[in-house]
Design an enzyme around this catalytic site. Sequence first.
Site, PDB file in Angstrom:
ATOM      1  N   TYR A   1     -18.549  20.337  44.041  1.00 53.61           N
ATOM      2  CA  TYR A   1     -18.570  22.053  44.223  1.00 53.61           C
ATOM      3  C   TYR A   1     -17.052  22.409  44.145  1.00 53.61           C
ATOM      4  O   TYR A   1     -16.408  23.084  43.237  1.00 53.61           O
ATOM      5  CB  TYR A   1     -19.245  22.555  44.985  1.00 53.61           C
ATOM      6  CG  TYR A   1     -19.164  24.035  45.233  1.00 53.61           C
ATOM      7  CD1 TYR A   1     -19.087  24.971  44.340  1.00 53.61           C
ATOM      8  CD2 TYR A   1     -18.325  24.420  46.523  1.00 53.61           C
ATOM      9  CE1 TYR A   1     -18.717  26.300  44.591  1.00 53.61           C
ATOM     10  CE2 TYR A   1     -17.995  25.638  46.674  1.00 53.61           C
ATOM     11  CZ  TYR A   1     -18.221  26.698  45.735  1.00 53.61           C
ATOM     12  OH  TYR A   1     -17.582  27.936  46.044  1.00 53.61           O
TER      13      TYR A   1
ATOM     14  N   LYS B   1     -14.144  23.988  41.655  1.00 52.59           N
ATOM     15  CA  LYS B   1     -13.346  25.240  41.784  1.00 52.59           C
ATOM     16  C   LYS B   1     -12.039  24.915  41.840  1.00 52.59           C
ATOM     17  O   LYS B   1     -11.435  25.894  41.366  1.00 52.59           O
ATOM     18  CB  LYS B   1     -13.935  25.612  43.122  1.00 52.59           C
ATOM     19  CG  LYS B   1     -15.552  26.357  43.070  1.00 52.59           C
ATOM     20  CD  LYS B   1     -15.651  27.606  42.219  1.00 52.59           C
ATOM     21  CE  LYS B   1     -14.961  28.856  42.692  1.00 52.59           C
ATOM     22  NZ  LYS B   1     -15.669  30.241  41.871  1.00 52.59           N
TER      23      LYS B   1
ATOM     24  N   THR C   1     -12.606  29.818  46.507  1.00 58.83           N
ATOM     25  CA  THR C   1     -13.029  29.790  47.924  1.00 58.83           C
ATOM     26  C   THR C   1     -11.991  28.681  48.619  1.00 58.83           C
ATOM     27  O   THR C   1     -11.269  28.315  48.017  1.00 58.83           O
ATOM     28  CB  THR C   1     -14.302  28.583  47.688  1.00 58.83           C
ATOM     29  OG1 THR C   1     -14.735  28.143  48.856  1.00 58.83           O
ATOM     30  CG2 THR C   1     -14.120  27.389  46.834  1.00 58.83           C
ATOM     31  N   ASP C   2     -12.156  28.781  50.048  1.00 58.07           N
ATOM     32  CA  ASP C   2     -11.563  27.946  50.842  1.00 58.07           C
ATOM     33  C   ASP C   2     -11.649  26.528  50.844  1.00 58.07           C
ATOM     34  O   ASP C   2     -10.799  25.479  51.178  1.00 58.07           O
ATOM     35  CB  ASP C   2     -11.646  28.282  52.362  1.00 58.07           C
ATOM     36  CG  ASP C   2     -12.986  28.353  52.900  1.00 58.07           C
ATOM     37  OD1 ASP C   2     -14.063  28.001  52.259  1.00 58.07           O
ATOM     38  OD2 ASP C   2     -13.332  28.645  54.011  1.00 58.07           O
ATOM     39  N   GLU C   3     -12.658  26.017  50.110  1.00 55.56           N
ATOM     40  CA  GLU C   3     -13.127  24.672  50.007  1.00 55.56           C
ATOM     41  C   GLU C   3     -12.205  24.034  49.032  1.00 55.56           C
ATOM     42  O   GLU C   3     -12.133  22.732  49.306  1.00 55.56           O
ATOM     43  CB  GLU C   3     -14.468  24.543  49.525  1.00 55.56           C
ATOM     44  CG  GLU C   3     -15.718  25.442  50.558  1.00 55.56           C
ATOM     45  CD  GLU C   3     -16.753  25.152  50.372  1.00 55.56           C
ATOM     46  OE1 GLU C   3     -17.458  24.172  49.935  1.00 55.56           O
ATOM     47  OE2 GLU C   3     -17.751  26.156  50.855  1.00 55.56           O
TER      48      GLU C   3
HETATM   49  P1  NAD Z   1     -24.155  32.893  43.854  1.00 49.50           P
HETATM   50  O1  NAD Z   1     -24.729  31.369  43.391  1.00 49.50           O
HETATM   51  O2  NAD Z   1     -25.144  33.884  44.555  1.00 49.50           O
HETATM   52  O3  NAD Z   1     -24.161  33.676  42.339  1.00 49.50           O
HETATM   53  C1  NAD Z   1     -23.778  33.085  40.961  1.00 49.50           C
HETATM   54  C2  NAD Z   1     -23.851  34.002  40.006  1.00 49.50           C
HETATM   55  O4  NAD Z   1     -23.294  33.382  38.668  1.00 49.50           O
HETATM   56  C3  NAD Z   1     -25.652  34.144  39.737  1.00 49.50           C
HETATM   57  O5  NAD Z   1     -25.918  35.296  39.419  1.00 49.50           O
HETATM   58  C4  NAD Z   1     -25.622  33.130  38.505  1.00 49.50           C
HETATM   59  O6  NAD Z   1     -26.859  33.379  37.600  1.00 49.50           O
HETATM   60  C5  NAD Z   1     -24.480  33.351  37.658  1.00 49.50           C
HETATM   61  N1  NAD Z   1     -24.125  32.130  36.697  1.00 49.50           N
HETATM   62  C6  NAD Z   1     -24.033  30.978  37.019  1.00 49.50           C
HETATM   63  N2  NAD Z   1     -23.662  30.359  36.327  1.00 49.50           N
HETATM   64  C7  NAD Z   1     -23.624  31.231  35.048  1.00 49.50           C
HETATM   65  C8  NAD Z   1     -22.856  31.227  33.650  1.00 49.50           C
HETATM   66  N3  NAD Z   1     -22.752  29.785  33.184  1.00 49.50           N
HETATM   67  N4  NAD Z   1     -22.595  32.168  33.186  1.00 49.50           N
HETATM   68  C9  NAD Z   1     -22.823  33.392  33.633  1.00 49.50           C
HETATM   69  N5  NAD Z   1     -23.404  33.415  34.792  1.00 49.50           N
HETATM   70  C10 NAD Z   1     -23.662  32.420  35.551  1.00 49.50           C
HETATM   71  O7  NAD Z   1     -22.699  32.762  44.277  1.00 49.50           O
HETATM   72  P2  NAD Z   1     -22.138  33.518  45.269  1.00 49.50           P
HETATM   73  O8  NAD Z   1     -22.287  33.046  46.631  1.00 49.50           O
HETATM   74  O9  NAD Z   1     -22.431  34.921  45.009  1.00 49.50           O
HETATM   75  O10 NAD Z   1     -20.593  33.298  45.056  1.00 49.50           O
HETATM   76  C11 NAD Z   1     -19.795  33.981  43.823  1.00 49.50           C
HETATM   77  C12 NAD Z   1     -18.413  33.560  43.648  1.00 49.50           C
HETATM   78  O11 NAD Z   1     -17.824  33.491  44.974  1.00 49.50           O
HETATM   79  C13 NAD Z   1     -18.561  31.966  43.297  1.00 49.50           C
HETATM   80  O12 NAD Z   1     -17.179  31.724  42.421  1.00 49.50           O
HETATM   81  C14 NAD Z   1     -18.082  31.033  44.487  1.00 49.50           C
HETATM   82  O13 NAD Z   1     -17.524  30.013  44.448  1.00 49.50           O
HETATM   83  C15 NAD Z   1     -17.265  32.230  45.178  1.00 49.50           C
HETATM   84  N6  NAD Z   1     -17.198  32.120  46.683  1.00 49.50           N
HETATM   85  C16 NAD Z   1     -18.409  32.085  47.294  1.00 49.50           C
HETATM   86  C17 NAD Z   1     -18.521  32.021  48.713  1.00 49.50           C
HETATM   87  C18 NAD Z   1     -19.799  32.165  49.716  1.00 49.50           C
HETATM   88  O14 NAD Z   1     -19.596  31.784  50.879  1.00 49.50           O
HETATM   89  N7  NAD Z   1     -20.689  32.319  48.914  1.00 49.50           N
HETATM   90  C19 NAD Z   1     -17.107  31.952  49.433  1.00 49.50           C
HETATM   91  C20 NAD Z   1     -15.823  31.803  48.887  1.00 49.50           C
HETATM   92  C21 NAD Z   1     -16.106  32.083  47.318  1.00 49.50           C
HETATM   93  P1  TYD Z   2     -23.421  25.957  53.414  1.00 49.18           P
HETATM   94  O1  TYD Z   2     -24.020  27.514  53.426  1.00 49.18           O
HETATM   95  O2  TYD Z   2     -24.258  25.442  52.222  1.00 49.18           O
HETATM   96  O3  TYD Z   2     -21.845  26.635  52.958  1.00 49.18           O
HETATM   97  P2  TYD Z   2     -20.684  25.656  52.386  1.00 49.18           P
HETATM   98  O4  TYD Z   2     -21.112  24.198  52.494  1.00 49.18           O
HETATM   99  O5  TYD Z   2     -20.142  25.884  51.213  1.00 49.18           O
HETATM  100  O6  TYD Z   2     -19.855  25.692  53.785  1.00 49.18           O
HETATM  101  O7  TYD Z   2     -23.470  25.422  54.550  1.00 49.18           O
HETATM  102  C1  TYD Z   2     -22.687  25.905  55.769  1.00 49.18           C
HETATM  103  C2  TYD Z   2     -22.817  24.906  56.793  1.00 49.18           C
HETATM  104  O8  TYD Z   2     -24.037  24.466  57.316  1.00 49.18           O
HETATM  105  C3  TYD Z   2     -22.122  23.587  56.444  1.00 49.18           C
HETATM  106  O9  TYD Z   2     -21.451  22.866  57.453  1.00 49.18           O
HETATM  107  C4  TYD Z   2     -23.378  22.623  56.200  1.00 49.18           C
HETATM  108  C5  TYD Z   2     -24.316  23.317  57.045  1.00 49.18           C
HETATM  109  N1  TYD Z   2     -25.803  23.526  56.663  1.00 49.18           N
HETATM  110  C6  TYD Z   2     -26.716  22.736  57.562  1.00 49.18           C
HETATM  111  O10 TYD Z   2     -26.489  22.267  58.562  1.00 49.18           O
HETATM  112  N2  TYD Z   2     -27.953  22.826  57.278  1.00 49.18           N
HETATM  113  C7  TYD Z   2     -28.677  23.455  56.086  1.00 49.18           C
HETATM  114  O11 TYD Z   2     -29.771  23.660  55.952  1.00 49.18           O
HETATM  115  C8  TYD Z   2     -27.617  24.013  55.145  1.00 49.18           C
HETATM  116  C9  TYD Z   2     -27.927  24.632  53.967  1.00 49.18           C
HETATM  117  C10 TYD Z   2     -26.316  23.856  55.621  1.00 49.18           C
END
Ligand code: NAD
Ligand code: TYD
Length: 337
Positions: free
Chosen positions: A150, A154, A124-126
């Site tokens: 988090y 990562k 992630t960019d974070e």
């Molecule tokens: P999500 O929380 O929707 O899904 C995570 C999945 O992993 C779930 O199906 C969960 O059951 C499974 N899981 C959790 N712990 C586990 C374990 N110990 N063993 C096996 N399975 C396990 O997450 P997401 O939003 O789909 O993100 C997927 C990946 O992409 C993550 O690594 C996250 O850091 C990365 N990512 C997410 C975003 C975003 O905007 N959502 C952006 C950049 C990177």
């Molecule tokens: P989020 O979807 O939790 O992603 P991330 O923190 O990983 O970027 O949040 C996106 C942005 O929205 C972040 O600046 C926090 C804000 N946010 C709110 O203002 N209210 C909310 O209820 C949530 C979940 C997020």
Amino acid sequence: MKKILVTGGCGFIGSNFIRLLLEERDYEIVNLDALTYAGNLENLHDMKDDPRYRFVKGRIEDEKTVLPLMDEVDAVVNFAAESHVDRSIHSAMPFLTTNCLGTQNLLDCFRRAGRGKVFLHVSTDEVYGSLGKDDPPFKETDKLRPNSPYSASKAASDLLCRAAWKTFKVPVVITRCSNNYGPFQFPEKLIPLMIINALSGRRLPVYGDGKNIRDWIYVEDHCRGVLCALEKGKPGFIYNFGGECELTNLEVIEKILEILKKDRDLIEFVKDRPGHDRRYAMDITLVKKELSWKPETDFEKGISRTVSWYMENRTWWQRIISGEYKDYYKKHYDKAL
Ligand code: NAD
Ligand code: TYD
């Protein structure tokens, strides 16, 4: 490459990725997922009878589960993670267990099996921290300065991957992406939470002044990026992905309200998230040049599709907010008007 182990394939991005693979490629897929609160078998309901697809319930940190799977596959795509910043603030240990120990166990088992060609780690960019308003977007060469439990977990997992490459030449490729949105996103993240709260007449909790900036990417674009990195990425390389779409949280929410024809009065400013990162933005020059990838879906199109998906799939999210997730949802988000 014939067979791929996808971890976390029942989550938001993992399920979209598996659907893309089954639709556009001929690989066999093993999906290893622990089915935590965020994992949902319904996300791949339409794919479950495809003979190229197999689901295994298990945890990535469990050697007994992972090692035999590594003997079958040619590549790994690691999506499995604890993924929500707010939850990591409440309780960090599950993030270390899955994101750090889990990734190390996958790397160890991959190396012991000795047959895999690519280990793609989805990050992630974070991990880069937070930008000031005039800073240039994050580059792959930037230092890691994670601010939440988090993002720290990562960043640690990215470094474990780097160490496996440097020490043992495990063919690791790391992708780092900005904020995704689209179908099947768990309704604790900003966009789906705002959509379902607006649809069900609840308040929209905005942290702080609502001017934090995220770089939004439609999930299908990210999935195509991961696929490009899997097929064309170089071992030891990091690839940034992003939507080149910087918006404040308020801009995102106002767009959702406009599509749903709902009133701005639903917005409620609430206490800020501790350590809240102000701005993320990705420099995607490298992937445009090396992987011939660019984001295809502009925000206007992506957010309309996403809102429509949540409107057409009420049963999917109503089950979530009335099931296991109910207490957490009630505690944090269910503010009656
Ligand atoms: P999500 O929380 O929707 O899904 C995570 C999945 O992993 C779930 O199906 C969960 O059951 C499974 N899981 C959790 N712990 C586990 C374990 N110990 N063993 C096996 N399975 C396990 O997450 P997401 O939003 O789909 O993100 C997927 C990946 O992409 C993550 O690594 C996250 O850091 C990365 N990512 C997410 C975003 C975003 O905007 N959502 C952006 C950049 C990177
Ligand atoms: P989020 O979807 O939790 O992603 P991330 O923190 O990983 O970027 O949040 C996106 C942005 O929205 C972040 O600046 C926090 C804000 N946010 C709110 O203002 N209210 C909310 O209820 C949530 C979940 C997020």
